[in-house]
Design a protein around this motif. Structure first.
Motif, PDB file in Angstrom:
ATOM      1  N   UNK A  40     -22.091  99.578  15.922  1.00 40.49           N
ATOM      2  CA  UNK A  40     -22.607  99.982  14.508  1.00 40.49           C
ATOM      3  C   UNK A  40     -21.572  99.634  13.432  1.00 40.49           C
ATOM      4  N   UNK A  41     -20.225 100.261  13.759  1.00 40.45           N
ATOM      5  CA  UNK A  41     -19.285  99.804  12.807  1.00 40.45           C
ATOM      6  C   UNK A  41     -18.952  98.485  12.618  1.00 40.45           C
ATOM      7  N   UNK A  42     -18.829  97.585  13.898  1.00 38.08           N
ATOM      8  CA  UNK A  42     -18.664  96.249  13.674  1.00 38.08           C
ATOM      9  C   UNK A  42     -19.794  95.396  12.958  1.00 38.08           C
ATOM     10  N   UNK A  43     -20.993  96.004  13.269  1.00 44.05           N
ATOM     11  CA  UNK A  43     -22.213  95.458  12.383  1.00 44.05           C
ATOM     12  C   UNK A  43     -22.092  95.527  10.968  1.00 44.05           C
ATOM     13  N   UNK A  44     -21.463  96.639  10.668  1.00 46.20           N
ATOM     14  CA  UNK A  44     -21.513  97.024   8.943  1.00 46.20           C
ATOM     15  C   UNK A  44     -20.111  96.105   8.712  1.00 46.20           C
TER      16      UNK A  44
END
Lengths: 200, 383
Positions: free
Chosen positions: B51-55
């Motif tokens: 999720x963090x990487x996607x952000x």
């Protein structure tokens, strides 16, 4: 075990797959098409006397008949009926068909000012000089003047169609073009023809 | 499949005897098969790593998209500033109305605000900036291989459905990964898709508006922008990018609901939805049928398809949430009808209206908790 699907089914690890695919798709779309476009040959040789339809509106259509051999049409950056970019040695020629709006339609002087604005939008240092009257070989009246920017000097030409519904705009220049180069192809500026629809 | 010719591998049931029960190997001495413990998921700033990487990916690509737009449009905006400002007014009005509408049509409750904003941001910047570059390159490819005349007529229909739909789809997937609780089923995918499409549509309208100024010869630019915006908002806006992306987004919702590990049938359904979105876009950009009537027909077809997908997803979602609310109600001793009614915004407001004002805030909180819990139940899956 039932869990909210914020964390299940599967695991958070499975989220790497869509993340990787989505990122790759976004990057590849730009990279792959740009590479394919760059690798394809993008010019088409134009012979003296070849007629190129520039577009039209209202009751007229405009065409350009290049008087010399040696012009290359930059197919990749041209759009049929709208913008055509040609090169011949160091000389660049851009021909655009514009369709003004408004009631009444703008006259040639207003279109000349608009052409200057469009040139400035592309290059902040570009300026059009005071226009003079020019006529095509066919006898249609237009305006011409000097076009200067920090990197090049050339000529701009504008021909409103006889009914004023559209206009043909040309710029002739080139960063490395000399005055002699430009003078050698100066008759291009008068090579536009307007044909009334139904005449052909 | 091979089988022993005399059937000797089959248990003998001729005399009605039941085969002896097999002993579990777990009872046997020796090493036992014990599932390996899973390592705890790593988190960054409270987000799971994907999720963090996607952000981060959304942030980087949005910045790149914005940069591309600035380079491509900066000169035109500088010279035709008043026209650009007029375009921005139309863009802002479209954006605000669309944002309100698409969040409002999600059944049960509004989608997560942060996820909605990020979806719109992707459409406004990353998708449009990327599509601008990809479309320009692919149009060049068509012009060089199929000729200028053919490309002028069919180029848009052969370029945008592929490039633009995939760019928007990538954004919907990234939002779904970045906000896993916000995209848990088809209806969430539909709404996020519509928001991504809305952002795309607004920036595209602005680009087309400015292009119209150039095509009009740089004179009477305000009129050119207004004409372009009115056509693109009021005539074609009904069946444009939001509709196509909403259909593609429903596919993302289907996949997310299966934890990104779909069955063959679900994957096929998702693929069909994405292809439908591309076909809608192809129809929209196709030169056929021509004329104003042709445009209206195409817009209505796209709008009808989007609405059909919406009502199917909405119906399924509401049914699941109602069922979950009924169970929630049973557990807390609430009448079934009262519990099921909580699936509707208006019913929740009406119920709150009957509560004394002093207790209303607490009642609102309990309502929200019940709806939260019901949606969790509705999307629960067995691992």
């Amino acid at each position: 075990m039932a869990q909210p699907s914020g964390t299940a089914p599967g695991t958070i690890r499975d989220h790497w797959i869509p993340l990787g695919i989505a990122t790759a798709v976004a990057v590849l779309l730009v990279v792959v098409w740009s590479l394919v476009d760059a690798l394809l040959p993008g010019t088409q040789r134009i012979h003296a006397g070849d007629e190129i339809t520039l577009g039209g509106d209202g009751g007229y259509r405009a065409a350009l008949t290049l008087p010399q051999d040696g012009w290359l049409l930059d197919v990749g950056s041209s759009q049929a009926g709208q913008t055509y970019r040609f090169h011949r040695g160091t000389v660049d020629l851009t021909v655009t068909s514009v369709t003004p709006v408004g009631d009444p339609l703008p006259d040639a002087k207003q279109l000349w000012a608009g052409m200057g604005d469009i040139a400035r939008a592309g290059d902040p240092t570009a300026r059009l000089g005071e226009p003079e009257v020019i006529t095509t070989e066919q006898g249609v009246e237009g305006l011409t003047g000097v076009m200067r920017s920090r990197t090049e000097e050339g000529a701009a030409v504008l021909y409103p169609s006889p009914d004023g519904e559209f206009a043909v705009e040309m710029t002739l220049g080139g960063a490395d073009a000399t005055i002699a180069d430009l003078e050698a192809v100066a008759d291009v500026a008068r090579a536009v023809t307007f044909t009334e629809e139904g005449e052909r | 499949m091979s089988q022993a010719p005399d059937g000797s591998r089959l248990p003998d049931t001729a005399a009605g005897a039941v085969p002896a029960q097999r002993h579990s190997r777990q009872d046997a001495p020796g090493p036992q098969r014990v599932p390996a413990p899973r390592a705890p998921e790593r988190t960054v700033l409270g987000y799971h790593l994907p999720a963090f990487t996607s952000m981060v990916v959304i942030g980087v690509l949005s910045l790149l998209g914005l940069g591309t737009l600035a380079v491509q449009l900066g000169g035109t905006v500088r010279v035709f500033f008043a026209e650009a400002a007029l375009g921005l007014v139309f863009a802002a009005a479209t954006l605000l109305f669309g944002f309100w509408l698409f969040r409002r049509i999600r059944p049960v409750r509004a989608p997560d605000l942060a996820a909605s904003l990020v979806a719109v941001l992707w459409g406004l910047t990353a998708a449009t900036g990327g599509a601008l570059l990809a479309n320009s390159a692919l149009t060049g490819v068509w012009s060089k291989t199929l000729g200028l005349e053919f490309s002028a007529v069919w180029g848009a229909a052969m370029t945008a459905p592929f490039n633009e739909e995939l760019f928007k789809l990538a954004g919907i997937v990234l939002v779904a990964v970045a906000f896993p609780r916000s995209v848990r089923g088809p209806i969430d995918g539909f709404i996020v898709g519509a928001l991504v499409g809305l952002g795309f549509e607004v920036t595209e309208n602005l680009i087309y508006g400015l292009n119209t100024v150039i095509q009009a010869g740089g004179v009477n630019g305000g009129e050119a922008v207004a004409q372009s915006m009115v056509v693109r908002v009021f005539l074609t806006g009904l069946g444009s990018h939001w509709a196509m992306s909403a259909v593609a987004g429903t596919a993302v919702g289907l996949l997310a609901a299966a934890g990104w590990l779909p069955s063959g049938r679900r994957a096929l359904g998702a693929a069909a939805l994405v292809l439908t979105a591309m076909a809608m876009h192809w129809l929209f950009d196709s030169p056929l049928p021509a004329g104003v009537v042709g445009i209206v027909v195409k817009v209505l077809i796209d709008f009808t398809i989007a609405m059909a997908v919406y009502f199917a997803a909405r119906h399924a979602h509401r049914r699941r949430v109602r069922r979950a609310l009924a169970r929630e109600g049973e557990e807390v001793g609430l009448r079934r009808s009262a519990a099921v009614a909580l699936a509707r915004r208006r019913a929740r407001r009406r119920a709150l209206h009957d509560v004394p004002e002093a207790e209303r805030a607490e009642a609102r909180r309990v309502q929200a908790l019940m709806v939260d819990s019901a949606e969790d139940r509705a999307f629960a899956r067995t691992v």
